[in-house]
Write a protein that holds these residues in place. Sequence first.
Motif, short mmCIF file in Angstrom:
data_model
loop_
_atom_site.label_atom_id
_atom_site.label_comp_id
_atom_site.label_asym_id
_atom_site.label_seq_id
_atom_site.Cartn_x
_atom_site.Cartn_y
_atom_site.Cartn_z
N VAL A 215 36.32 -52.40 150.29
CA VAL A 215 37.32 -51.38 149.97
C VAL A 215 38.08 -51.82 148.73
CG1 VAL A 215 39.41 -50.28 150.83
CG2 VAL A 215 37.53 -50.78 152.41
N ARG A 216 38.31 -50.90 147.80
CA ARG A 216 39.03 -51.26 146.57
C ARG A 216 40.54 -51.18 146.79
NH1 ARG A 216 37.44 -48.25 141.13
NH2 ARG A 216 38.94 -46.68 141.88
N SER A 217 41.22 -52.26 146.48
CA SER A 217 42.67 -52.32 146.63
C SER A 217 43.36 -51.60 145.48
CB SER A 217 43.13 -53.78 146.67
OG SER A 217 42.96 -54.37 145.39
N ARG A 218 44.67 -51.41 145.61
CA ARG A 218 45.43 -50.74 144.55
C ARG A 218 45.36 -51.52 143.24
NH1 ARG A 218 49.23 -46.80 146.20
NH2 ARG A 218 48.26 -45.68 147.90
N SER A 219 45.15 -52.85 143.34
CA SER A 219 45.08 -53.67 142.13
C SER A 219 43.69 -53.62 141.49
CB SER A 219 45.45 -55.12 142.46
OG SER A 219 44.53 -55.67 143.38
N GLY A 220 42.73 -52.97 142.16
CA GLY A 220 41.41 -52.79 141.57
C GLY A 220 40.35 -53.75 142.06
N GLU A 221 40.72 -54.72 142.89
CA GLU A 221 39.72 -55.66 143.41
C GLU A 221 39.17 -55.15 144.73
OE1 GLU A 221 41.58 -59.40 144.18
OE2 GLU A 221 43.21 -58.50 145.31
N PHE A 222 37.91 -55.49 145.00
CA PHE A 222 37.28 -55.09 146.25
C PHE A 222 37.51 -56.17 147.31
CE2 PHE A 222 35.07 -52.12 143.52
CZ PHE A 222 34.90 -51.02 144.35
N ILE A 223 37.90 -55.72 148.50
CA ILE A 223 38.08 -56.66 149.61
C ILE A 223 37.12 -56.27 150.73
CG2 ILE A 223 40.51 -57.06 149.07
CD1 ILE A 223 41.11 -55.28 151.62
N CYS A 224 36.68 -57.26 151.51
CA CYS A 224 35.75 -57.02 152.60
C CYS A 224 36.49 -56.44 153.81
CB CYS A 224 35.03 -58.30 152.99
SG CYS A 224 33.95 -58.94 151.69
N ALA A 225 35.97 -55.37 154.34
CA ALA A 225 36.55 -54.78 155.55
C ALA A 225 35.90 -55.45 156.76
CB ALA A 225 36.29 -53.28 155.59
#
Length: 310
Positions: A215-225
């Motif tokens: 999922v892409r965070s507001r800062s633009g990086e992708f985090i694992c769900a």
Amino acid sequence: MSIPVVDFGAYSLSEEDVTDEQMRHLSQELKAAFTEVGFVFLKNTGITREEVDRVMDASKKFFLQPDELKQPFSRKSFANNANHGWVSLEAERLNPRRPGDLKEAFNNASLHSDIKWPSGALADFEEIQKSFFLRCKELSLRVIRVIAHSLGLDPEVLLSAHRLMGTDKNGTTLRSLYYPPVNSDKAKEGQLRCGEHSDYGTITLLFQNSEGLQVRSRSGEFICAPSIPEAVLINIADLLQRWTSDQFISVVHRVLLPPAGDSRTRQSVAFFVQPDDEALITCCDGSNKYPPVTAGDYLIERFSETYGRT
């Protein structure tokens, strides 16, 4: 950033109704999640792991058949609903700038009695798909009611645009997804299991049996769900972002290729909630941040990007 987990037990499918205080509390929690992240895990929804496993098991039997047995059930082969049916490997590009996605899907987009379903060893496929569709429909309407409350809206503002779910005048779809084993060395350059995209409609309910979603965070990086057993992952989709004038954000997400040497399959089941085709989506705050659009027209436009214009 982490995805919040909210206990939905007070408004579970096993509960007839919710108290005003419970509604207020759920509204606050969902509003915080959808404003800050765009995704939320709901636990104690009333949909059990056994129900999800039943859908995944039946779907896997379908996907493991030879392609020639799946072909008669292909998407766009049903006269009354062009989105219903099987989608073959690499047929979709959810990110049009990447090669085709390394996944198959079966779209249950119509409960119409004339729709042809697999038979024989898959005789229970239709019943399992249809019954789970209705369970997801019931849960999604409860979530939409909470969302309306969180925005200070009369629930009918949103609920009245979802009267036709399950008919051919509404694009809501129960989608079974199958990601076969991948040899990363043989994948095309830039190819993913599922390219970066946002969902099209109101909300999406996702049931998954393993990790892999990012999922892409507001800062633009992708985090694992994470994959949380018994929990449903819910995200905001494009039309609800327009409805709320960006108060709730439709978040970009993707599924990467597995690490080298990982030959496991991945399955998920997504319930894509769409407003009725003729529902006119306008900004609830009275602004003109987005021009009015009907849900059906917006869905057709997004499909043309995913499958190519015809």
